[in-house]
Design a protein around this motif. Structure first.
Motif, short mmCIF file in Angstrom:
data_model
loop_
_atom_site.label_atom_id
_atom_site.label_comp_id
_atom_site.label_asym_id
_atom_site.label_seq_id
_atom_site.Cartn_x
_atom_site.Cartn_y
_atom_site.Cartn_z
N PRO A 54 11.68 -27.12 -8.12
CA PRO A 54 12.20 -25.85 -7.60
C PRO A 54 11.31 -24.70 -8.02
O PRO A 54 10.58 -24.78 -9.01
CB PRO A 54 13.58 -25.74 -8.26
N SER A 55 11.34 -23.63 -7.27
CA SER A 55 10.64 -22.42 -7.68
C SER A 55 11.37 -21.85 -8.88
O SER A 55 12.59 -21.76 -8.88
CB SER A 55 10.63 -21.39 -6.55
N PRO A 56 10.64 -21.46 -9.93
CA PRO A 56 11.31 -20.90 -11.11
C PRO A 56 11.58 -19.40 -11.00
O PRO A 56 11.77 -18.73 -12.01
CB PRO A 56 10.31 -21.20 -12.23
N SER A 57 11.62 -18.86 -9.80
CA SER A 57 11.78 -17.42 -9.61
C SER A 57 12.98 -16.84 -10.33
O SER A 57 12.89 -15.77 -10.91
CB SER A 57 11.90 -17.08 -8.12
N PHE A 58 14.10 -17.53 -10.30
CA PHE A 58 15.31 -16.98 -10.92
C PHE A 58 15.46 -17.42 -12.37
O PHE A 58 15.92 -16.67 -13.21
CB PHE A 58 16.55 -17.32 -10.09
N ALA A 59 15.05 -18.65 -12.67
CA ALA A 59 15.16 -19.15 -14.04
C ALA A 59 14.04 -18.59 -14.92
O ALA A 59 14.15 -18.60 -16.13
CB ALA A 59 15.11 -20.67 -14.04
N ILE A 60 12.98 -18.15 -14.35
CA ILE A 60 11.74 -17.69 -14.96
C ILE A 60 10.94 -18.86 -15.52
O ILE A 60 9.76 -18.97 -15.26
CB ILE A 60 11.94 -16.58 -16.01
N ILE A 61 11.56 -19.74 -16.29
CA ILE A 61 10.85 -20.91 -16.84
C ILE A 61 11.58 -22.17 -16.40
O ILE A 61 12.77 -22.32 -16.61
CB ILE A 61 10.79 -20.87 -18.38
N GLN A 62 10.82 -23.09 -15.83
CA GLN A 62 11.34 -24.41 -15.48
C GLN A 62 10.55 -25.43 -16.30
O GLN A 62 9.37 -25.64 -16.05
CB GLN A 62 11.16 -24.66 -13.98
N PRO A 63 11.19 -26.04 -17.31
CA PRO A 63 10.48 -27.01 -18.14
C PRO A 63 10.53 -28.42 -17.56
O PRO A 63 11.51 -28.81 -16.91
CB PRO A 63 11.24 -26.95 -19.47
N TYR A 64 9.47 -29.18 -17.81
CA TYR A 64 9.41 -30.59 -17.45
C TYR A 64 8.91 -31.32 -18.68
O TYR A 64 7.95 -30.90 -19.31
CB TYR A 64 8.46 -30.82 -16.27
N ASP A 65 9.58 -32.42 -19.01
CA ASP A 65 9.22 -33.17 -20.21
C ASP A 65 9.02 -34.64 -19.88
O ASP A 65 9.48 -35.14 -18.86
CB ASP A 65 10.34 -33.05 -21.25
N ARG A 80 9.68 -11.34 -11.95
CA ARG A 80 10.74 -10.40 -12.33
C ARG A 80 10.46 -9.69 -13.66
O ARG A 80 11.25 -8.86 -14.09
CB ARG A 80 12.08 -11.12 -12.37
N ILE A 81 9.35 -10.03 -14.31
CA ILE A 81 8.98 -9.35 -15.56
C ILE A 81 8.41 -7.98 -15.20
O ILE A 81 7.46 -7.88 -14.42
CB ILE A 81 7.93 -10.17 -16.35
N GLU A 82 8.98 -6.93 -15.74
CA GLU A 82 8.52 -5.58 -15.40
C GLU A 82 7.58 -5.00 -16.45
O GLU A 82 6.80 -4.11 -16.14
CB GLU A 82 9.73 -4.67 -15.19
N ASP A 83 7.66 -5.50 -17.67
CA ASP A 83 6.82 -4.98 -18.75
C ASP A 83 6.33 -6.17 -19.56
O ASP A 83 7.11 -7.08 -19.87
CB ASP A 83 7.65 -4.03 -19.63
N PRO A 84 5.04 -6.20 -19.92
CA PRO A 84 4.51 -7.33 -20.69
C PRO A 84 5.29 -7.63 -21.96
O PRO A 84 5.36 -8.79 -22.38
CB PRO A 84 3.08 -6.91 -21.01
N SER A 85 5.91 -6.62 -22.56
CA SER A 85 6.67 -6.87 -23.80
C SER A 85 7.86 -7.81 -23.56
O SER A 85 8.29 -8.50 -24.48
CB SER A 85 7.13 -5.55 -24.40
N GLU A 86 8.37 -7.84 -22.34
CA GLU A 86 9.49 -8.73 -22.02
C GLU A 86 9.09 -10.20 -22.15
O GLU A 86 9.92 -11.06 -22.46
CB GLU A 86 9.99 -8.49 -20.60
N ALA A 87 7.83 -10.51 -21.91
CA ALA A 87 7.37 -11.89 -21.93
C ALA A 87 7.31 -12.46 -23.34
O ALA A 87 7.36 -13.68 -23.52
CB ALA A 87 6.00 -11.99 -21.27
N ALA A 88 7.21 -11.59 -24.34
CA ALA A 88 7.14 -12.08 -25.72
C ALA A 88 8.38 -12.92 -26.06
O ALA A 88 8.28 -13.89 -26.81
CB ALA A 88 7.01 -10.90 -26.68
N GLU A 89 9.52 -12.56 -25.49
CA GLU A 89 10.75 -13.30 -25.74
C GLU A 89 10.73 -14.71 -25.16
O GLU A 89 11.53 -15.56 -25.55
CB GLU A 89 11.94 -12.54 -25.15
#
Length: 147
Positions: A54-65, A80-89
């Protein structure tokens, strides 16, 4: 490089899967509908994913293991990330230690994010074909499948 259709886009993803490894970052840029997720789907299928990713557009991260894929992969959509600081999380740098990162919309983090990433940019032509431009860093030169 010109990608004539969806099959060619998936095939490029499969070629990348043959040389990608945990610790790599593949950054996918281009407008909506350009084929970023299609490249990721081709790569994930070649790594063993049996269902359509699936596209991870809404989940932001789609993991596969493992055993779903040959090695861990994080498919990330930063649209959907508006500021680079949001990605740190998101913990992407930590996850990179043992996973391949497929990053859609990497430009949301600024030009300095992952300087060793393979950057692929897609553009859509009037006839529907996609043109691909690659920035191949030193870490990828010996493995880049299109030389």
């Amino acid at each position: 490089m010109i990608l004539a259709d969806l099959a060619a886009t998936h095939a490029l993803g499969a070629r990348l899967a043959a040389v990608a490894q945990p610790g790599d970052v593949i950054a996918l840029s281009g407008p909506l509908g350009a084929g970023k997720t299609s490249i990721a789907r081709g790569l994930l299928a070649a790594l063993g994913l049996e269902s359509e990713a699936p596209s991870p557009s809404f989940a932001i991260i789609q993991p596969y293991d493992v055993p779903e894929t040959r090695f861990p992969v994080l498919h990330v959509d930063l649209y959907r990330i508006e500021d680079p600081s949001e990605a740190a999380e998101l913990g992407l740098d930590e996850a990179r230690a043992d996973s391949l990162l497929l990053i859609e919309w990497p430009e949301r983090l600024g030009a300095n994010a992952w300087p060793d990433a393979l950057h692929l940019t897609l553009d859509v032509a009037g006839d529907g074909t996609r043109s691909l431009t690659a920035q191949v860093p030193a870490a990828w030169r010996a493995r880049w499948p299109l030389t």
